[in-house]
Enzyme design. Structure first.
Site, PDB file in Angstrom:
ATOM      1  N   SER A  27       0.805  -1.234   0.000  1.00  0.00           N
ATOM      2  CA  SER A  27       0.000   0.000   0.000  1.00  0.00           C
ATOM      3  C   SER A  27       0.832   1.275   0.000  1.00  0.00           C
ATOM      4  CB  SER A  27      -0.924   0.031   1.217  1.00  0.00           C
ATOM      5  OG  SER A  27      -1.951  -0.908   1.059  1.00  0.00           O
ATOM      6  N   LYS A  35       0.552   3.460  -2.958  1.00  0.00           N
ATOM      7  CA  LYS A  35      -0.662   4.231  -3.309  1.00  0.00           C
ATOM      8  C   LYS A  35      -0.421   5.739  -3.512  1.00  0.00           C
ATOM      9  CE  LYS A  35      -3.765   0.896  -1.043  1.00  0.00           C
ATOM     10  NZ  LYS A  35      -4.492   0.618   0.221  1.00  0.00           N
ATOM     11  N   TYR A  83      -3.016  -3.529 -10.502  1.00  0.00           N
ATOM     12  CA  TYR A  83      -2.947  -3.166  -9.089  1.00  0.00           C
ATOM     13  C   TYR A  83      -2.103  -4.157  -8.287  1.00  0.00           C
ATOM     14  CZ  TYR A  83      -4.360  -2.117  -4.315  1.00  0.00           C
ATOM     15  OH  TYR A  83      -4.348  -1.808  -2.985  1.00  0.00           O
ATOM     16  N   TYR A  95      -5.166   4.834   7.270  1.00  0.00           N
ATOM     17  CA  TYR A  95      -6.503   4.252   7.423  1.00  0.00           C
ATOM     18  C   TYR A  95      -7.249   4.841   8.618  1.00  0.00           C
ATOM     19  CZ  TYR A  95      -3.864   1.073   4.499  1.00  0.00           C
ATOM     20  OH  TYR A  95      -3.055   0.559   3.546  1.00  0.00           O
ATOM     21  N   VAL A 128       1.147  -3.215   4.240  1.00  0.00           N
ATOM     22  CA  VAL A 128       0.959  -4.473   4.956  1.00  0.00           C
ATOM     23  C   VAL A 128       2.265  -5.280   5.068  1.00  0.00           C
ATOM     24  CG1 VAL A 128       0.323  -5.848   2.950  1.00  0.00           C
ATOM     25  CG2 VAL A 128      -0.660  -6.402   5.180  1.00  0.00           C
TER      26      VAL A 128
END
Lengths: 594, 594
Positions: B68, B71, B193, B245, B263
């Site tokens: 992530s 991103k 992705y 998050y 992660v």
């Protein structure tokens, strides 16, 4: 021609105000009936600096109720009164993307998500100091007044209107009471909350209140520390993530400033360390943000490059200049031998003059540059006089460097007369001249090149003279001893050769003696040396026990009569010494003027 | 003694790393089976400066999949390729307080809430340039490689593992395809992705990639502008509001830095304009953030005072010094009359020397101070040589001030040799000396006090001499005319009195002539003036058509023989002039050294 000019900042603000006044979009909120009476033409913009200077345009003195713009300030008060951990137990800080009046609590904790939605704000105002509702309201009013720097009051008409139409807020309060996150009486907490929202402010107040947050909790007008740095930062943080409800993310994308809007048309935005912005214009967009307020903030941010996430311009070099002690000298007048030693060994003194602010990047460059080039260096002078603000991170790195240099036998001398940067491992000097003199003395001592006493025939002015002339001169000289602080009276001493000790030339500024320069053994002063009859208020004093050979005025008169050749030779020698010193001064000045 | 010292920044980082290595909390993620193979002891910390300097501790070269943490970088690429408005149509920027894999879309638009949750990231990677999946993946890999400054590759084992366990992401993609926010083929978009997430990086890469965002899209190692300033700021903004998050709000409260976690144990944090931080340590807390990563970032932020919302230290005064032209002079040697005129009228020249960076607050103070004190001022010299970075807002305000001053007949001269601050309404000078000389010339012209020609008997060195001596000197002088740029050869001219025009003294530095100072009518140069035999490499050249009365070396020899009294008088006059100049130079130097 008057002495002042209308500030260009006023011009820029007036221009912005004039253009945005024409904006006709948005609707005045009516769900609290009293708010519906607002004039949609009202429009004020105010900027407050951290020095307490205000720039204003439009209706900046029209009072209106603060409404949700109170939330970050009361949150700061709660953080101040209870501490962050305690407040976090009852109110989260997570943005939700929800509208201001959303009925949603964190499933696991029952906390409202954040203090910028109504639910979170109601709990927040229950968390400020105060045994009962009245005491809490007093605390909030006093706190908001401290943020504004003037006493604020509640608009009771709006308060009544607010209470009469507060069904949804009542529902929220009961839900939270049931979930355990609101721990005091529901009616009490709503009474306080409604009164908080009904507090009357002006656009000018909003600017000052926001500048107080931007300045780490210090009101820029009164100087009062209203809340701690941490509490102010906490309020700015929730403004950044949740300040404009379900527009918060896009707001931060576009304006790049922590902000908070309210239903009466108020909008605040802060640039940390820089400024507070207050705008007031009642017509709102569908998300509940002032149309002119949003436009004004976004234009100011874009035009002035205030976006927090955009890098500021690339910095120039962090050092204005770096010098070594073989070419840069203190103003102390030293004898030939000491000058020669400094020219030979002076590279052991490294001088770094810092420019600009010292945040991480600049401090890192300072530390990296200095530690990378310590070959043969034994003294590092770090001149911070022309540096801007020295941030915590910079002070930490500089101190770590000073300690490391110390371990390697390198002394760090910091020139810092104002900021008081805490550098326990460094020596502090008030001027670069003082720092240089200190390092030169240390270097001469280390090199065993300091001349503590210089005999007559070794004196700089006499070195080039024939021995017979120096011998002849002896008859006209008198040995004088001066105690520390004792003044050498030049009406009596036409020329004084320093044998040991040293003299300082002081300039009298505003009745106070300021050490301008100093002279060591082997050099000479006095009216004959020509520097003393230029009309400047200065005086020569001994800096330690000092012995001189003095040519008194009376003896000079006798010498002029008896040995004109010797006087001519002396004068010529003095002129050559002056010329050499002027050349060095010119070169130094030339370097400094760049 | 070696020339370099281990940086204290390395020490601080190593110390931090050593302590946090002991932290045993958290669990390595296993929902992608390949990730479960990570060693929980792996721990790397790297800081990259905007100059491309790296500080590292621990396992900074261990490769791991970016997950992530990709991103914000891919979001920046999408912003770069499509522009903000177009990207906002398909992906929101509102933080949600949801977990990374939440299945929730904006009810009205069907957009995912923001590009930091998986849903938004899947749409984002479909938005980069490229006609098909392969082209888009190429664009993403090339883009991530440009951020890292080296070619990156995909870990195919992880990719397979990721694809095999991507049910929830598949579900998200289908939901968004149904809602119309994902507009390309579901399988294609997931292929891209998953590959994006499986790209291999090191901790060092993360630091460089993040420094690229912090530096406005410029890779600090390669210098490449990877994305625009706006795209980089956009990525940092979503990191600030949604980077961790459902911990995003609290993260910003505690660390105060835009960040992104992944992660596999990667975590990045940026301080705009300052640095990029990369941490890697696989054990995660329950919210999916690296335990050691969070601890490292929060400690560095707290210890170094990096919190974006905390004010930096209060600045010192924005002016290092303010001077007026009656006491501060250029190095040009001027005749007695011009000096007297400058002493009398020089207050019309105001010199402001700025220190520190110029952001809004400091620029506002500069503008306010200068515009408040224009009484009798006709020239304002703004010396930016020692200022740090001049931000857009500051340049805007300075230019507005220059224009307003101009309207009032006040000329602004800015001393700026490096930054090139755009100030079309001001005159630019490279040194303060040049600025002062320019303003002095203008002032003397305005006061009708400029001496364009000075007769022999008015020459500074001869004013105090008896008329009969000046008369006698005439017989030894020769009139010489010099063309601009022509050199005055001092072996021939023992002393040259300037009647009209002017001379410059140049120092030869590295084979190049640098103008050190200049002399005007009424002043004199030459070997007899004693400044010319000090061994320095300098030369005297005419600056315009220049007429001098020259005492040649041959004539000096004759004069010494024929009129010793005249030579003595000349020498004495020269010595007094030197002493006066030295006194002025000392005073000026003394002021400059502070």
């Amino acid at each position: 021609m008057s002495g002042t000019i209308i500030s260009p900042i006023h011009d820029l603000l007036n221009d912005l105000h004039g253009r945005l006044q024409e904006e006709r979009g948005g609707e005045v909120a009516t769900y609290i009936p009293e708010l519906g009476k607002a004039d949609p033409e009202w429009f004020g913009v105010a900027v407050a600096t951290l020095d307490g200077v205000l720039y204003e345009a439009g209706d900046t003195e029209v009072p209106f109720t603060i409404q949700s713009v109170s939330k970050p300030f009361v949150y700061a008060l709660a953080l101040q009164d209870r501490g962050m951990e305690r407040v976090l137990q009852q109110v989260g800080v997570e943005p939700t993307g929800d509208a201001f009046n959303a009925v949603r609590l964190e499933p696991e904790t029952g906390r409202p998500y954040n203090p910028m939605v109504n639910a979170g704000a109601i709990v927040t105002s229950s968390l400020v100091d105060g045994a009962d509702a009245e005491a809490r309201l007093d605390r909030i009013l006093a706190g908001l007044s401290a943020f504004a720097g003037r006493p604020l009051a509640v608009d009771h008409k709006v308060l009544v209107s607010e209470a009469a139409t507060g069904d949804r807020n009542r529902a929220l309060a009961y839900l939270m009471h049931g979930a355990g996150s609101l721990r005091c009486d529901v009616d009490d907490s709503l009474t306080v909350y409604f009164a908080q929202c009904s507090t009357l402010v002006t656009t000018r107040d909003l600017a000052v209140m926001t500048a107080t947050l931007a300045g780490g909790g210090v009101n820029p007008i009164t100087g009062q520390q209203v809340v701690s740095v941490e509490a102010a930062a906490g309020a700015l943080t929730v403004m950044a993530t949740c300040g404009t409800y379900d527009y918060a993310g896009e707001w931060l994308m576009r304006a790049g400033l922590p902000a908070k809007s309210g239903v009466s048309g108020g909008l605040i935005a802060a640039l940390p360390s820089q400024l507070g912005l207050g705008v007031f214009s009642p017509p709102l967009d569908p998300r509940g943000n002032s149309v002119r307020g949003v436009a004004a903030c976004q234009e100011l941010s874009g035009r002035f490059g205030l976006h927090l996430m955009r890098p500021t311009e690339r910095p120039g070099p962090v050092f204005h200049r770096t010098l070594r002690g073989d070419t840069a000298h203190s103003s102390r007048v030293r004898c030939h031998d000491e000058r020669a030693a400094l020219t030979r060994a002076g590279r052991a003194i490294a001088v770094y003059e810092v420019r600009g602010d010292l945040a991480f990047n600049a401090a890192e460059e300072v530390v990296r540059t200095i530690t990378a080039d310590t070959e043969s260096v034994r003294w590092v002078i770090l001149d911070l006089l022309r540096a801007g603000r020295v941030q915590t991170v910079a002070a930490t790195l500089l101190e770590a460097m000073a300690a490391k240099l110390g371990e390697r036998g390198i002394t760090m001398v910091v020139v810092d007369s104002e900021q008081g940067v805490p550098l326990p491992s460094a020596i502090v000097a008030a001027t670069r001249d003082a720092a240089l003199e200190l390092c030169e003395d240390a270097l001469l001592a280390a090199e065993d090149a300091a001349r503590h006493s210089v005999s007559l025939h070794e004196q700089d002015l006499l070195r080039a003279l024939d021995d017979d002339l120096v011998y002849a001169l002896r008859d006209y000289l008198e040995t004088r001893d001066y105690q520390p602080g004792e003044r050498l009276v030049e009406d009596v001493a036409a020329l004084a050769f320093i044998l040991s000790g040293g003299l300082a030339r002081e300039v009298v500024v505003g009745g106070r003696a300021v050490r301008e320069t100093s002279m060591g053994p082997g050099t000479a002063v006095g009216r004959l040396a020509l520097l003393d009859d230029t009309g400047h208020a200065h005086r020569i004093v001994a800096e330690g026990p000092t012995r001189c050979e003095v040519l008194t005025t009376a003896n000079l008169t006798r010498l002029e009569r008896e040995n004109a050749r010797l006087v001519d030779a002396l004068r010529w020698s003095i002129a050559r010494a002056l010329a050499a010193r002027l050349h060095r001064a010119d070169a130094e000045n030339h370097a400094l003027m760049r």
